[in-house]
Design an enzyme around this catalytic site. Sequence first.
Site, mmCIF file in Angstrom:
data_model
loop_
_atom_site.group_PDB
_atom_site.id
_atom_site.type_symbol
_atom_site.label_atom_id
_atom_site.label_comp_id
_atom_site.label_asym_id
_atom_site.label_seq_id
_atom_site.Cartn_x
_atom_site.Cartn_y
_atom_site.Cartn_z
ATOM 1 N N ASN A 472 0.847 -1.196 0.000
ATOM 2 C CA ASN A 472 0.000 0.000 0.000
ATOM 3 C C ASN A 472 0.876 1.238 0.000
ATOM 4 O OD1 ASN A 472 0.392 -0.622 3.111
ATOM 5 N ND2 ASN A 472 -0.219 1.527 2.969
ATOM 6 N N CYS A 473 0.299 2.355 -0.450
ATOM 7 C CA CYS A 473 0.950 3.644 -0.321
ATOM 8 C C CYS A 473 0.149 4.445 0.704
ATOM 9 C CB CYS A 473 1.033 4.360 -1.668
ATOM 10 S SG CYS A 473 -0.556 4.690 -2.442
ATOM 11 N N TYR A 474 0.123 5.744 0.578
ATOM 12 C CA TYR A 474 -0.514 6.591 1.587
ATOM 13 C C TYR A 474 -2.021 6.377 1.645
ATOM 14 C CZ TYR A 474 -0.757 10.815 4.481
ATOM 15 O OH TYR A 474 -0.946 11.691 5.508
ATOM 16 N N ARG A 476 -3.733 4.100 -1.003
ATOM 17 C CA ARG A 476 -4.185 3.059 -1.922
ATOM 18 C C ARG A 476 -3.645 1.676 -1.550
ATOM 19 N NH1 ARG A 476 -3.522 5.899 -7.913
ATOM 20 N NH2 ARG A 476 -4.039 8.012 -7.258
#
Length: 533
Positions: A472-474, A476
């Site tokens: 995951n990113c920030y 998503r």
Amino acid sequence: MKDTLMNGMQRFAKAMFIPVLILPIAGILIAFGNLFTNPQLIETFPIMDNPVTTGFGSILSGSLVSILTNLGLIFCVGIAVGLADKKKAEAGFTSLLGFLVFIHAMNNYLSFNDLLVDSSSLQGTGQTMVLGVQVLDMGVFLGIILGVITALVHNKYADIEFDNAFQIYGGSRFVFIVLIPIVVLSAILMSFIWPVIQSAIDSTGVFINQAGNFGLFLYGTLERLLIPTGLHHLVYTPFLYTSLGGVAEIGGEVFEGARNIYFAEMADPTVRVLSESVIWDARGISKMFGLIGACLAMYHTAKPEHKAKAKAILIPAVFTSFIAGVTEPIEFSFMFIAPVLFVIHSVLSGLSMVTLNLLNVRAIGPNGFIDFLLYNIPLGVERTRWPLYILVGLLYFGLYYTLFRFLITRFNLKTIGREDKAEDTRLYSKKDYKERQSSTAPGSEQVHPQDGIAHTIVSALGGDENIKTITNCYTRLRLTLDDPGRVDESVLKDQTGASGVIVKDRNVQVVYGLQVNKVRRSVEAYLGRPSED
């Protein structure tokens, strides 16, 4: 070829998150340290004029500036970890070793060939000191290059094992053995190649700067337009952390990139006026003001019978955007159903940066109101002109509201609250999300309540066997799937609280906002997989 390139860029953009997201923490703490050394605050509150508080502030700000002067190393380790398919910790450690080998190999080669300049004055020579070693000034690009090289070697050789007496040379040790000649040779080649590349980068920076406000407008617009692809990080990162965003000498240290220069200037009380490099930073007008106007327009144009639900949905999204600068839940609410609104949003975002530049405003709010307070208030009005920032924000609040309301009503766009059925709404409140945690996909077997949301997500993604990687990113959930055609977007949006789903080749991104870490952990626990981070 196109899909392969896009997949590679997607992975690289995802890997950039590891070093990029940690840097604002350093900036916030630098700003916090400045509170204790700010002359205006000390004059207002004389109790702060003592060696304990001022010393604490000076130490805190001064120590964190060291992060900005070692970005090459930070990006090297972060990108290697992000791009590694397995054994991520070992990949990070190996990249650190490779970085040390590289800078010493380059230093020795330059020294052998009498190419090192006088170390007493390196400004403008194209050379710099990295961890006390004099090398060519590659900045953050050194870390990016070495991080990618390390990850490629690691992914190829990390599983190789030997028998008998040679078994101690398998795994990550073999990766390092293979990496040494590659890194040494790269250091020698870069001694010739990098001056040419640096010249091209400098020329690009000059071209962009000569484009003036038009270049700034394109930059701000593209940074928003690329959000659906997940590649918008590749637009702003070079300007924030490389010479494209400016070069400045502050307190005897040379800093490159808008964000680095800004943080360094924050920590130096002798700097009275912030440099123009700040124009390339994420100014935050659209996050703190613009999208709030857009949400108000969506609420006012909602159908009467849907207004209550639209309000419950939009208020948390507005709060998240204003306070934390997370805009994707709002943007994805109209990005695909009304793309004209997203284009208008991107254009206004670019125009807001130009407006701030024309008014000589140096205030920033890259991650919402909290950042705005910490970054600008301690520096005072003279250095940031932050009151004008608020006035510009109110102006764009009105522009967003007027344009969004006109376009929504004129073209009957199906934004939040204007759907034919109330259940078709694409954003969900926190209450809705919690209610979904104990639900399961229609027709599926019952599962333990705490596994409900994960079970639904996995089912909507095609099942366990279809999911290859989970990160995951920030905001998503990022996945690699065997067959993306099995993704059920309606279930992800309606039953798991996702505000958007992006499918590109085998890469799938599901937007969950700030709770994405919790979502990822629940999916990993449900599948019985160890975290890939």
